[in-house]
Design an enzyme around this catalytic site. Structure first.
Site, PDB file in Angstrom:
ATOM      1  N   THR A 133     -47.183 -29.264 -68.413  1.00 26.26           N
ATOM      2  CA  THR A 133     -46.934 -27.940 -67.850  1.00 26.26           C
ATOM      3  C   THR A 133     -47.761 -26.883 -68.577  1.00 26.26           C
ATOM      4  OG1 THR A 133     -45.094 -27.449 -69.346  1.00 26.26           O
ATOM      5  CG2 THR A 133     -44.552 -28.607 -67.286  1.00 26.26           C
ATOM      6  N   GLY A 134     -47.500 -25.613 -68.248  1.00 29.08           N
ATOM      7  CA  GLY A 134     -48.225 -24.514 -68.858  1.00 29.08           C
ATOM      8  C   GLY A 134     -47.537 -23.886 -70.046  1.00 29.08           C
ATOM      9  N   ASP A 135     -46.398 -24.439 -70.465  1.00 23.12           N
ATOM     10  CA  ASP A 135     -45.685 -23.893 -71.624  1.00 23.12           C
ATOM     11  C   ASP A 135     -44.965 -25.046 -72.315  1.00 23.12           C
ATOM     12  OD1 ASP A 135     -44.329 -22.070 -73.434  1.00 23.12           O
ATOM     13  OD2 ASP A 135     -44.630 -20.509 -71.935  1.00 23.12           O
ATOM     14  N   ASP A 136     -44.025 -24.740 -73.220  1.00 23.97           N
ATOM     15  CA  ASP A 136     -43.361 -25.785 -73.992  1.00 23.97           C
ATOM     16  C   ASP A 136     -42.809 -26.878 -73.074  1.00 23.97           C
ATOM     17  OD1 ASP A 136     -43.874 -24.191 -76.204  1.00 23.97           O
ATOM     18  OD2 ASP A 136     -41.838 -23.383 -76.293  1.00 23.97           O
ATOM     19  N   SER A 167     -49.475 -29.953 -73.165  1.00 18.87           N
ATOM     20  CA  SER A 167     -49.221 -28.538 -72.900  1.00 18.87           C
ATOM     21  C   SER A 167     -50.141 -27.690 -73.766  1.00 18.87           C
ATOM     22  CB  SER A 167     -47.767 -28.185 -73.231  1.00 18.87           C
ATOM     23  OG  SER A 167     -47.595 -26.788 -73.363  1.00 18.87           O
TER      24      SER A 167
END
Length: 329
Positions: A133-136, A167
Site C-alpha cells: 500500500t501507500g502507507d504503513d 510500502s
C-alpha cells in the site's frame, strides 16, 4: 458516502475537523461477524478520493474500505481489499478479531492507504497476509491526544504473524496515535521489502498513553531505508487543546532476530528528554547494506543490545537494560 460522527477517541475526523465519510463496509455494535470469500476483490476505487486529497478539495475525512466499531467475534478472511480511499481495514473498539489470508493492495503513491489498523481493540490476530500500500502496512493505534486519553481504551493482546509486503512507509508500526495505550503485542515472522521502514514505533509529546510489552521477532528486510525507528516526535495534533505535558511512556520493547540486506540506515531510537524510553532490547539484529550502513542514532533511551550489527548505541548498555533483555529472550 454519508457523513457520520467522528470517533470519540479522535474528537474529529482524522484529516479534517468535523465528521467523516462512512466506510464502504461499516458496522457498529455487531457480534459474530464473518467477511470471507474465494479471494474475491472489494475495490474501493480510491483514485478520485486521492485526487481530492492531493488538490486540497476534501470537505471531510476520507472513508475507510472496512470499518467495524464496538464489535466482537469478527473474522475477515480470503478477501482482496483494493484501492481504499483511506485506511483499508479498521477494527476500532473491537474484541476477538481474526484477520487471516487477506490481501491488501494500493499504489505506493496513494495517500494514507494503511493496510490493517487495529485501534483501541483487544484480542486481535492478524496472520498470513500480503499487503502492499501507500502507507504503513500494519499500524496499531489507540486514540489521539486528549480525546484518546479521555476515552481510555488501549489496544492490547495483539498477535501479528507471517506478514509479507512493501510500502514507502513502515512494514510494522505502532502509532503514532497511542493515547489510550498499546500493550502486550507480539509481531513475528515478518518479511518486508522495498519499504521506508521495517519497524516504526512512534509517539509524540501530547500523546500521553503508553507503549509497553511489545515484542517483534523473526523479521526479514530487503531494500529498506531504515531498519528500525523508535521515535518520540512523530505525528500532529487534533487541535490546540492538547496537553503539552502529557508525555507518553515507552517501556519494555524487544526487537530480536532481525536480518536485513540492502539497508541504507540501521535506524534510530530517540525518546523524549523528559520521558526517556526505557528497557529497549535489541538482540540478534543484523542490518547490512551494499555500502557501509549508516550507524544507529540514539537519544533519551536506555536498554541493551546483544549481537547487533552495525555496532549499537552506547545508550543501550545499562545494567537494568541488560537484565531485562536477557530475561525477555
Amino acid at each position: 458516502w454519508p457523513l457520520i460522527e467522528p470517533l470519540p477517541s479522535y474528537g474529529r475526523g482524522r484529516e479534517l475537523p468535523g465528521g467523516r465519510y462512512m466506510s464502504l463496509i461499516h458496522g457498529n455494535g455487531l457480534q459474530d461477524v464473518v467477511i470471507t470469500g474465494d479471494n474475491g476483490t472489494i475495490d474501493g476505487q480510491g483514485s478520485a478520493w486521492w485526487d481530492m486529497w492531493k488538490k486540497g478539495t476534501l470537505p471531510f475525512t476520507r472513508p475507510h474500505l472496512l470499518e467495524l466499531m464496538n464489535s466482537s467475534d469478527v473474522v475477515v478472511s480470503n478477501v482482496v481489499f483494493q484501492d481504499s480511499p483511506f485506511w483499508n481495514i479498521h477494527p476500532v473498539y473491537c474484541s476477538n478479531v481474526v484477520i487471516r489470508n487477506v490481501t491488501v493492495l494500493a499504489p505506493h503513491d496513494s495517500p494514507n492507504t494503511d493496510g490493517i489498523d487495529p485501534d483501541s481493540s483487544s484480542n486481535v490476530c492478524i496472520e498470513d497476509c500480503y499487503i502492499s500500500t501507500g502507507d504503513d502496512l500494519i499500524a496499531i493505534k489507540s486514540g489521539w491526544d486528549e480525546y484518546g486519553m479521555a476515552y481510555g481504551r488501549p489496544s492490547s493482546h495483539i498477535t501479528i504473524r507471517r506478514i509479507t509486503g512493501s510500502s514507502p512507509f513502515a512494514g510494522f508500526a505502532v502509532g503514532s496515535e497511542t493515547s489510550g495505550g498499546v500493550e502486550h503485542v507480539l509481531a513475528e515472522h515478518l518479511n518486508f521489502f522495498s519499504s521506508g521502514f521495517g519497524i516504526h514505533i512512534k509517539t509524540n509529546t501530547g500523546r500521553g498513553g503508553f507503549i509497553r510489552n511489545v515484542t517483534v521477532s523473526d523479521v526479514t528486510l530487503d531494500s529498506v531505508r531504515y531498519g528500525l525507528r523508535i521515535a518520540g516526535d512523530v505525528g500532529g495534533h487534533p487541535d490546540d487543546r492538547y496537553d503539552r505535558n502529557a508525555l507518553p511512556v515507552v517501556d519494555g520493547l524487544t526487537i530480536k532476530n532481525v536480518q536485513g540486506q540492502n539497508i541504507r540506515e540501521a535506524g534510530s531510537i530517540k525518546g523524549i528528554a523528559t520521558s526517556a524510553f526505557s528497557r529497549i532490547c535489541l538482540s540478534n539484529v543484523k542490518l547490512n547494506g551494499g555500502a557501509a550502513v549508516r550507524p544507529w542514532k540514539c537519544e533519551a533511551v536506555s536498554g541493551a543490545a546483544l549481537d547487533v550489527q552495525p555496532s549499537p548505541c552506547t545508550e543501550l548498555t545499562s545494567t537494568s537494560g541488560m537484565s531485562f533483555c536477557t530475561n525477555s529472550l
